[in-house]
Design a protein around this motif. Structure first.
Motif, mmCIF file in Angstrom:
data_model
loop_
_atom_site.group_PDB
_atom_site.id
_atom_site.type_symbol
_atom_site.label_atom_id
_atom_site.label_comp_id
_atom_site.label_asym_id
_atom_site.label_seq_id
_atom_site.Cartn_x
_atom_site.Cartn_y
_atom_site.Cartn_z
ATOM 1 N N PRO A 144 -35.854 -7.415 -13.389
ATOM 2 C CA PRO A 144 -35.908 -8.687 -12.645
ATOM 3 C C PRO A 144 -35.094 -9.797 -13.303
ATOM 4 O O PRO A 144 -34.721 -10.766 -12.631
ATOM 5 N N ASN A 145 -34.801 -9.685 -14.579
ATOM 6 C CA ASN A 145 -34.101 -10.749 -15.305
ATOM 7 C C ASN A 145 -32.625 -10.466 -15.543
ATOM 8 O O ASN A 145 -31.950 -11.260 -16.212
ATOM 9 N N GLN A 181 -40.312 -4.259 -10.074
ATOM 10 C CA GLN A 181 -38.855 -4.277 -10.167
ATOM 11 C C GLN A 181 -38.277 -5.500 -9.466
ATOM 12 O O GLN A 181 -38.976 -6.204 -8.727
ATOM 13 N N LYS A 182 -36.975 -5.702 -9.645
ATOM 14 C CA LYS A 182 -36.313 -6.779 -8.907
ATOM 15 C C LYS A 182 -36.221 -6.417 -7.421
ATOM 16 O O LYS A 182 -36.067 -7.302 -6.578
#
Length: 697
Positions: free
Chosen positions: A139-140, A325-326
């Motif tokens: 996600p980052n 997750q993203k």
């Protein structure tokens, strides 16, 4: 070997395997010097074990990516050729053990049927390119680094510039500023960055340079805040060319890039890299962002409600081993693998259990675990129950209870003490006495069987490496205690301090004392390294000093973990680094072989490869003649310099300005067809001069 020629479609891979079989036969017949053969097999992932007569095989999996089919293929190979076990490594490889040397070509050919290679998994090459296991789903992350890691692996595999370097070379890509790939301990590390240029997002990387662990750890230098993505491969190529030419070759303990930086200075090394750019095959290399296929995501299926057999364990598993997750609606699931070992029978049950519930792509993590991707929320209960049957739901992934360890004396030639059994003992200790810390992902414990840090003890908050002590006329298995290492973030890290050495059997007490002291004296949510810095190294030395008292040894403490016999140090010859072949005839034969490679590359219009092979001919030939005079130069640039000094008035250099001017045209010219032909012609002429000189003498 005939079957390999028909089963494998890739002629380059086929040639590799046929050549390995031929070289093994020649070695058995005494036609190849054993040290030369050792160098060759290491570059094919074949590594001598502590046990005589058998090999460890390191299977190279770029950034730890492996499909279900590949995982099962490796399990089948381990059953047929090895010990029915898969060992996950801190470089995201899989190792199998107890393999007969004579069967390695056949084994390799079967792996290649599912696009799995052994090539350059060991030896003085570019080792497996690692990356954050979460790349692509983090996600980052600014963007997915997987295609860049894969492009790096592909470009430098079999590349002439990095086949016979002075030492190994390690590269890592982190997915975000969290730096979960530990870029700061690598020869080259890359952290993804985005900048706005003319209103558009432009991809690039922060560059970390010259890091490494081992007996003398060095934190990498930040040398570029933003390297554009199309300059990534050329920058690595220039760096490898400089490392190959200037790197130490006689003293392997001083041969990593960090030592070259210490010797020449960072600014000079960077200047040489910039100078080398002209010789690169390409000045800009466009990365195919789609080169790594998206995994096959599981179909949405109707799942019956599954009763959770242990609600408390399920919740802890969700809290510590599962993350969103993203990609909205999908989850990543970590699996904690004790000591990184999976029996093949369990591996098959594992694939059967997860099939249909997760994407067909497993990532081996840098702490010897596994990551499953694209799990739908509604599938989590079913997945938990299936993994629970396999004892794959231990909570606390990447926490204080998830201990990283190398194989130690189980199989490694350099192992001093047993690290795997110690890891199991310490994990049990934390489970039984520090259950409240299982969710603590700040503190990391890492163990190596020797000082070389394959278990990454040098970057641990609490680290141990195998050692020994003497007491009462006997040798005591011991552990060096290190504290205060770890990741700060965005390319910044800390190397752990050596604090004290204690008998191995007292390491449980070491961990107990440190964690108790931390729990009782920390300020609120104070992180461990902040706590360590506040009290200082001497505080911990005094705290642990009673455990180093050898006057209180018991008979049991002369026996290492996992053993029954009295301890004795039995260290073999390490194989992580390659070896020096100081035989004149061998070097001249190598020169002839490399000349043929140069000609073949020229015929294939691979001009850059032809030039580098030709350069290697100059170096091998010159080294042979220097050795004939008893001169052993420790770097390629030293060979060039010494050859000019020793042969300036000889027939070999008659009519030439100097050997340096002849050879170092390589980094003064673009790798064009015209220059490649001229450089190859100079090489052929030089070989003729060398032969005449040898005949005359």
């Amino acid at each position: 070997m005939n079957s390999f020629r028909t089963e494998l479609e890739d002629p380059i891979v086929q040639k590799d395997i046929v050549d390995l079989e031929k070289k093994i036969r020649e070695f058995r017949d005494g036609k190849i010097h054993d040290e030369k053969f050792r160098s060759l097999r290491l570059a094919r992932g074949i590594y001598g074990q502590r046990q005589p007569g058998v090999q460890m095989i390191r299977i190279k999996l770029p950034f730890g990516k492996v499909s279900f089919k590949q995982f099962l293929r490796i399990a089948d190979i381990s059953d047929e050729y090895a010990s029915s076990n898969l060992h996950l490594t801190t470089r995201q490889d899989i190792q199998i053990h107890y393999v007969s040397l004579d069967r390695t070509p056949e084994l390799w050919a079967k792996l290649e049927q599912d696009d799995i290679t052994l090539r350059e998994a060991c030896g003085n090459t570019v080792r497996n390119v690692t990356a954050s296991p979460t790349s692509g789903i983090d996600p980052n992350e600014p963007f997915d680094v997987s295609p860049y890691a894969y492009a790096t692996f592909k470009y430098f595999l079999r590349n002439p510039i990095c086949q016979e370097m002075g030492r190994k070379f390690k590269i890592a890509f982190s997915s975000s500023d969290a730096d979960t790939a530990f870029t700061y301990i690598h020869d080259l590390g890359f952290i993804p960055k985005l900048i706005l240029k003319e209103g558009k997002e432009v991809r690039g990387f922060k560059v970390l340079f010259g890091g490494g662990l081992g007996a003398q750890p060095s934190i990498a230098h930040i040398v570029n805040e933003f390297l554009p993505e199309d300059e990534l491969i050329p920058y690595i190529e220039s760096t490898l060319r400089v490392f190959d030419r200037y790197g130490e070759r006689s003293n392997r303990n001083k041969a990593r890039m960090k030592f070259l930086v210490a010797k020449l200075g960072l600014d000079e090394v960077l200047r040489l890299i910039a100078e080398e750019r002209v010789a690169n095959r390409t000045k800009h290399f466009k990365i195919d962002r789609d080169t790594v296929d998206l995994p096959q995501i599981p179909d949405k299926i109707e799942l019956t409600d599954v009763p959770i057999s242990d609600q408390l364990l399920y919740q802890r598993w969700l809290d510590t081993n599962v993350f969103e997750q993203k990609q909205h609606g999908f989850y990543g699931v970590y699996i904690k693998v004790t000591t990184g070992d999976i029996p093949t029978s369990k591996a098959r049950k594992f694939i059967a259990a997860i099939n249909g519930l997760v994407a067909d792509e497993i990532r081996i993590t840098i702490n010897q675990g596994l990551l499953l991707k694209y799990v739908r929320k509604e599938a989590l209960p079913v997945l938990f129950e299936r993994l629970k049957e396999l004892e794959f739901v231990k909570p606390g992934f990447d926490s204080v209870s998830d201990i990283t360890t190398c194989p130690g004396t189980d199989t490694c030639n350099l192992g001093i003490s047993n690290s795997t059994e110690l890891a199991r003992v310490l994990e049990d200790l934390i489970s039984e006495e520090f259950d409240d810390l299982i969710e603590n992902q700040d503190i990391k414990i890492k163990i190596s069987g020797c000082m070389n840090s394959c278990g990454q003890h040098g970057l641990a908050h609490i680290g141990f490496h195998g050692s020994s002590l003497k007491a009462a006329g006997k040798v005591v298995p011991a552990a060096q205690v290190l504290l205060g290492g770890g990741t700060v973030g965005d390319g910044v890290g800390r190397a752990a301090d050596k604090v004290i050495k204690v008998p191995s059997k007292r390491t449980k007490d070491v961990v107990r004392v440190i964690l108790d002291n931390y729990s009782q004296n920390k300020n609120g949510d104070e992180l461990f390294n902040d706590f360590y810095d506040r009290f200082g190294k001497d505080h911990f030395y005094q705290l642990l000093k009673p455990l180093a008292d050898l006057s209180t040894l018991t008979p049991d403490e002369f026996v290492d973990w996992g053993h029954e016999e009295i301890f004795e140090t039995a260290i073999g010859v390490g194989e992580c680094a390659g070896v020096m072949i100081d035989l004149v005839s061998t070097l001249l034969l190598e020169a002839e072989e490399k000349l043929n490679w140069s000609i073949e590359s020229m015929d294939a219009k691979a001009y850059s490869d032809s030039i580098y092979h030709a350069y290697s001919v100059f170096i091998s030939s010159a080294k042979a003649l220097l050795l004939d005079k008893g001169i052993n130069s420790s770097t390629q640039v030293g060979i060039i310099r010494d050859f000019d000094e020793q042969y300036k008035d000889s027939q070999i250099l008659k009519g030439l300005e100097s050997f340096a001017d002849l050879v170092l045209q390589i980094n003064k010219n673009e790798p064009s067809a015209e220059f490649a032909r001229a450089y190859l012609g100079s090489t052929v002429d030089f070989i003729k001069r060398v032969k005449l000189a040898k005949e005359f003498n």
